[in-house]
Scaffold this motif. Sequence first.
Motif, short mmCIF file in Angstrom:
data_model
loop_
_atom_site.label_atom_id
_atom_site.label_comp_id
_atom_site.label_asym_id
_atom_site.label_seq_id
_atom_site.Cartn_x
_atom_site.Cartn_y
_atom_site.Cartn_z
N GLU A 162 -4.71 5.85 -1.18
CA GLU A 162 -4.01 4.56 -1.15
C GLU A 162 -3.88 4.06 -2.58
N ARG A 208 -2.35 0.79 -4.87
CA ARG A 208 -1.86 -0.57 -4.84
C ARG A 208 -1.67 -1.08 -6.27
N TRP A 243 2.78 11.54 -6.15
CA TRP A 243 3.55 10.63 -5.30
C TRP A 243 4.96 11.18 -5.08
N THR A 290 1.08 5.23 0.25
CA THR A 290 0.28 6.34 0.78
C THR A 290 1.05 7.66 0.85
N CYS A 343 0.84 -1.20 0.00
CA CYS A 343 0.00 0.00 0.00
C CYS A 343 0.87 1.25 0.00
N LYS A 365 -6.77 11.21 2.31
CA LYS A 365 -5.83 10.10 2.19
C LYS A 365 -6.02 9.37 0.87
N ARG A 371 -7.57 4.02 -4.06
CA ARG A 371 -8.68 4.28 -3.14
C ARG A 371 -8.45 5.64 -2.51
#
Length: 211
Positions: free
Chosen positions: A47, A49, A189, A32, A30, A45, A62
Amino acid sequence: MKEYQVILIDKNQKSSNEISDSLFWERANCLTDFCSPWQNDLFSKIEFRALWDLENFYFNFRVFDTDIYIDRKDDSIESIGNSDRVELFFRTNDSLDPYYCLEMDTDARIMDFKARPNKDFDFNWKWPKNDLEVKSSKAEKSFIVEGRISIKSLEELNLIHDNVIEAGVYRAKFSKNESLNYEPTWIPWVNPETATPNFHIASSFGKFKLL
C-alpha cells in the motif's frame, strides 16, 4: 501514464509527529496496483499513500511482509542495494536527464542519488539534509517506511510542473533461491514493458497529481 492523486492537507492542522499517525494517512488515497511482470511468483500486498501541504510532500509505504532480508555488513550503498527496500524516483521530464532516486530499506537507511540515462548514477549527490526525513517501523503483519520531502527541494530540482510530479514507485523483495543465495523480485507500480527488470527507464514512471 498512470496517475495517483495526492490530496492537499492543511499544514496548520497537522502536528510534527503525524507522519507516524494512522489517522493522518486515512486522508490519503491508497495505491495498491503493483505488479511483478518478470516473475510469476506471488508477492506481498503493498500500500502506498501520499499527501502534501504547501511545505512538504509526505509518503507512506506499508508492505504486508514480515520475512525481511537486510544486508547488515555495513551501511554502504552496496549493503542497502542488497536489502529489502522501497523506492521513489522523480524525473524532470521523459528524457530522464536528470532524475533523482530515493531507495529506503526497512531500517530507514537511505540510498539517494542523481541519475542520467543508461544508469549513469552519481552517488555523491544527496538530497539536502533538512529537506528529507525517513522513518520505519515494524508491526505483526507488515512494515512501514514513510517520510517527507520538502516542496522547496522538489521545486528547486525542477520536479513539479503544473502541480504534477512524474514519479516511479517500486519495491525490491529479496528471497532465497535454490542455491540458498538471496535474489530480488522487482515490483513496480507501472509495468515498463521491458524484457528484463529495469526501473531506470522512462516507461516505468507515472504521475502524481497534486490536488
